[in-house]
Design an enzyme around this catalytic site. Structure first.
Site, PDB file in Angstrom:
ATOM      1  N   HIS A 234      -7.034  -4.615  10.431  1.00 38.93           N
ATOM      2  CA  HIS A 234      -6.793  -4.457   8.985  1.00 38.93           C
ATOM      3  C   HIS A 234      -5.536  -5.207   8.546  1.00 38.93           C
ATOM      4  O   HIS A 234      -4.621  -5.440   9.322  1.00 38.93           O
ATOM      5  CB  HIS A 234      -6.767  -2.978   8.571  1.00 38.93           C
TER       6      HIS A 234
ATOM      7  N   ASN B 211      -7.218  -2.467  14.470  1.00 31.99           N
ATOM      8  CA  ASN B 211      -8.613  -2.729  14.088  1.00 31.99           C
ATOM      9  C   ASN B 211      -8.745  -3.991  13.228  1.00 31.99           C
ATOM     10  O   ASN B 211      -9.796  -4.267  12.676  1.00 31.99           O
ATOM     11  CB  ASN B 211      -9.189  -1.527  13.330  1.00 31.99           C
TER      12      ASN B 211
ATOM     13  N   ASP C  93       0.816  -1.217   0.000  1.00 27.98           N
ATOM     14  CA  ASP C  93       0.000   0.000   0.000  1.00 27.98           C
ATOM     15  C   ASP C  93       0.847   1.264   0.000  1.00 27.98           C
ATOM     16  O   ASP C  93       2.059   1.221   0.194  1.00 27.98           O
ATOM     17  CB  ASP C  93      -0.964  -0.006   1.200  1.00 27.98           C
TER      18      ASP C  93
ATOM     19  N   GLU D 160      -9.574  -2.158   5.540  1.00 26.60           N
ATOM     20  CA  GLU D 160     -10.141  -1.785   6.832  1.00 26.60           C
ATOM     21  C   GLU D 160     -11.386  -2.623   7.125  1.00 26.60           C
ATOM     22  O   GLU D 160     -11.917  -3.294   6.221  1.00 26.60           O
ATOM     23  CB  GLU D 160     -10.520  -0.298   6.786  1.00 26.60           C
TER      24      GLU D 160
HETATM   25  C1  F6R Z   1       1.590  -1.570   6.183  1.00 22.23           C
HETATM   26  C2  F6R Z   1       0.233  -2.033   6.293  1.00 22.23           C
HETATM   27  C3  F6R Z   1      -0.479  -2.116   7.608  1.00 22.23           C
HETATM   28  C4  F6R Z   1       0.415  -2.444   8.797  1.00 22.23           C
HETATM   29  C5  F6R Z   1      -0.385  -2.444  10.096  1.00 22.23           C
HETATM   30  C6  F6R Z   1       0.497  -2.676  11.301  1.00 22.23           C
HETATM   31  O1  F6R Z   1       2.036  -1.607   4.838  1.00 22.23           O
HETATM   32  O2  F6R Z   1      -0.339  -2.318   5.305  1.00 22.23           O
HETATM   33  O3  F6R Z   1      -1.502  -3.076   7.500  1.00 22.23           O
HETATM   34  O4  F6R Z   1       1.001  -3.697   8.588  1.00 22.23           O
HETATM   35  O5  F6R Z   1      -1.042  -1.225  10.247  1.00 22.23           O
HETATM   36  O6  F6R Z   1       1.343  -1.578  11.462  1.00 22.23           O
HETATM   37  P1  F6R Z   1       2.527  -1.636  12.531  1.00 22.23           P
HETATM   38  O7  F6R Z   1       3.462  -2.685  12.099  1.00 22.23           O
HETATM   39  O8  F6R Z   1       3.153  -0.254  12.467  1.00 22.23           O
HETATM   40  O9  F6R Z   1       1.900  -1.942  13.850  1.00 22.23           O
END
Ligand code: F6R
Length: 253
Positions: free
Chosen positions: A147, A145, A74, A152
């Protein structure tokens, strides 16, 4: 009950990251010996940073990544590559600047695409994944959450790469890095759940007590759009790599 989604608990995040780095190393070596590329799906965020350090270390010790093709999950919409919080910056700073992956093999969604071109851009991203032979190993983190990527709560399983609006929990989680929630982009390009489920293997890493609850829910809940990580129950080869803190709410035995 969902059955196929497995998990492994490691003493520390370092141990989990080292295990995944070793798996990637093996894949890279085997494919290199066959003169074939490896296609990796990669994540940003705090979770994969240790993995990326391990991969950089492997390269310093002589492992070539010249046969690796990458696709990132992303990117925020509206950010130039040069923005300090762009995922382009993050990936180059934490990984690509330290490896020998040919630049043309690196794919990160472009956050500057104009609205009218987004649909064809997203279709092109999917086509590039297909042309590369599909993703061999997708690395994921998990949001508080639930995701995966920026899929989401409410995301549907059949959607491929697309534009999405960020949920308020995701914006809150990103607020510190951007110096305030009002500066966090509200939209992103993300691989869809379909794209992730099409990968041949998926490893979701989660570390720390703040992830314990969502990890427990993701592993035990029925498949539901309310918690997109549960879609991984529908994958044939998906595993959670956890440290003891992230696994602390899983029931024993
Ligand atoms: C990142 C992504 C997100 C993260 C998730 C966890 O490219 O797509 O899904 O993997 O938000 O983020 P961290 O590792 O910062 O807790």
């Amino acid at each position: 009950m969902p059955a196929t989604l497995t998990h492994q608990v490691f003493p520390t995040a370092e141990d989990a990251s080292a295990a995944l780095a070793t798996e990637i190393e093996t894949l890279v070596r085997v494919r290199a010996s066959e003169n074939r590329p490896v296609v990796l799906g990669l994540a940003t965020g705090s979770t994969p940073i240790r993995l990326y350090s391990e991969l950089a270390q492997l390269h310093r010790m002589g492992l070539s990544f010249a046969n690796v093709i990458t696709f990132n999950l992303d990117e925020y919409l509206g950010l130039e590559r040069s923005h300090a919080e762009s995922y382009w910056q993050f990936m180059h700073f934490s990984l690509f600047d330290h490896l020998d992956i040919p630049p043309e093999n690196i794919h990160i969604p472009d956050g500057t695409i104009a609205d009218e071109d987004l649909a064809s851009y997203c279709a092109g991203y999917e086509a590039a994944i297909r042309e590369a032979g599909g993703i061999d190993l997708q690395v994921l983190g998990i949001g508080h959450n639930g995701h995966i990527g920026f899929n989401e709560p409410g995301s549907l399983p059949e959607v491929a790469t697309h534009v999405t609006s960020l949920n308020e929990i995701t914006i809150r989680d990103a607020a510190r890095a951007f110096g305030g929630a009002e500066f966090v982009p509200t939209r992103a390009i993300t691989m869809g759940v379909r794209t992730i489920l099409d990968a041949r293997r998926v490893v979701l890493m989660a570390f720390g007590t703040s992830k314990a609850q969502v990890v427990s829910e993701a592993l035990t809940s029925e498949v539901t759009a309310d918690l997109p990580a549960t879609y991984l129950h529908n994958h044939q080869d998906a595993t959670f790599y956890l440290d003891e803190e992230a696994a602390s709410m899983l029931s024993q035995g």
